[in-house]
Design an enzyme around this catalytic site. Structure first.
Site, PDB file in Angstrom:
ATOM      1  N   ASP A 108      -0.694  -9.669   4.578  1.00 52.90           N
ATOM      2  CA  ASP A 108      -0.267  -8.434   5.242  1.00 52.90           C
ATOM      3  C   ASP A 108      -1.510  -7.788   5.869  1.00 52.90           C
ATOM      4  OD1 ASP A 108       1.343  -6.039   5.784  1.00 52.90           O
ATOM      5  OD2 ASP A 108       0.242  -5.149   4.111  1.00 52.90           O
ATOM      6  N   ASP A 134      -1.747  -3.784   7.371  1.00 53.09           N
ATOM      7  CA  ASP A 134      -1.948  -2.369   7.055  1.00 53.09           C
ATOM      8  C   ASP A 134      -1.950  -2.128   5.548  1.00 53.09           C
ATOM      9  OD1 ASP A 134      -1.932  -2.075   9.746  1.00 53.09           O
ATOM     10  OD2 ASP A 134      -0.067  -0.945   9.871  1.00 53.09           O
ATOM     11  N   ASP A 153       0.688  -5.144  -0.083  1.00 58.45           N
ATOM     12  CA  ASP A 153       0.495  -3.894  -0.821  1.00 58.45           C
ATOM     13  C   ASP A 153       1.738  -3.028  -0.949  1.00 58.45           C
ATOM     14  OD1 ASP A 153       0.539  -3.125   1.978  1.00 58.45           O
ATOM     15  OD2 ASP A 153      -0.304  -1.202   1.330  1.00 58.45           O
TER      16      ASP A 153
END
Length: 267
Positions: free
Chosen positions: A11, A13, A210
């Site tokens: 991922d 961001d 996250d």
């Protein structure tokens, strides 16, 4: 004993990129080690193809990438014997998503999507510069939105989208209206391509994320790594997965976890 081949899905961001300023430099040591070991780093994000292309230039990354939460996989030329770049699409096109969202707004749903914002407005909301915000608006199959209604209204909105065969996924900052696909679809597709390419050699898939938006990608990996972040506590994986969780957030945590895994596997 032959080392297994590693494949990294990440991922962006809040994971490889800092949540506040989108910087990645804190992960530079691990990125260099991956590059030296020729371990593919497949960026798998809610970002658009133009956004990820721009970041790939910064990172000198030449590997395939997955855009808009799995809306499409972009395979650079010469990756798997293909002469030209290939784009493999998953799920509903953005035009269908926008049509459903427009109907929901008429029914009273309260939200602001990227389509509703000018480049200047989007830059203000995201902290991106105008050029980057423009790239973020060039979408293939998803619509990020800011929800302005109540939690009860959000539940009803989610159900209404489901009735139209759409999903609403909560990412780090936005909700994403999209078809029936997720980040794991593109990851599984590419993992299959790499395993086919490497024949009998073992290929181990490592995924880093996250937020709940990364849940399926993390579950589909051999080694899931949850990077500490705003919504990381909401990511609960099956106990059999033995997930690694970073102590630090963002690219600092990404760097430490990747370096530890590379050491573990002898790279």
């Amino acid at each position: 004993m032959t080392k297994p081949r590693l494949l990294i899905f990440s991922d962006l961001d809040g994971t490889l990129l800092n949540h506040e300023d989108y910087r990645w430099e804190a992960a530079r040591p691990a990125l260099k080690r991956l590059d030296d070991a020729q371990i593919p780093l497949i960026l798998n994000s809610s970002k658009t193809a133009p956004e990820i292309r721009n970041l790939r230039q910064e990172l000198a990354n030449t590997d395939p990438f997955i855009v808009e939460n799995g809306a499409a996989v972009v395979i650079p030329a010469k990756t798997f014997g293909n002469d030209e770049e290939q784009v493999v699409n998953f799920g509903a096109p953005r035009e269908e998503v926008l049509k459903v969202l427009a109907a929901q707004r008429e029914s009273g749903a309260r939200f602001r999507g990227f389509e509703d914002m000018s480049v200047t407005e989007l830059a203000s909301v995201t902290g991106l510069d105008a050029e980057s915000a423009g790239r973020a608006k060039e979408r293939l199959g998803t619509e990020p939105l800011l929800w302005d209604g109540s939690d009860e209204e959000l539940t009803a909105f989610r159900a209404a989208l489901a009735a139209e065969n759409l999903r609403l996924v909560h990412g780090g900052r936005f909700h994403h209206a999209m078809g029936i696909f997720d980040k794991s679809d593109g990851a599984r597709f590419l993992l299959g391509k790499y395993r086919e390419q490497h024949g009998k050699d073992a290929v181990i898939a490592i995924a880093l994320g996250d937020s709940p938006n990364d849940q399926q990608m993390l579950e589909s990996a051999d080694i899931p790594v949850v990077i500490r972040g705003v919504n990381s506590d909401e990511v609960q994986l099956p106990s059999a997965k033995h997930a690694m969780r970073s102590i630090k957030s963002g690219p600092e945590g990404w760097n430490e976890c990747v370096l530890n895994l590379l050491f573990e596997y002898g790279y």
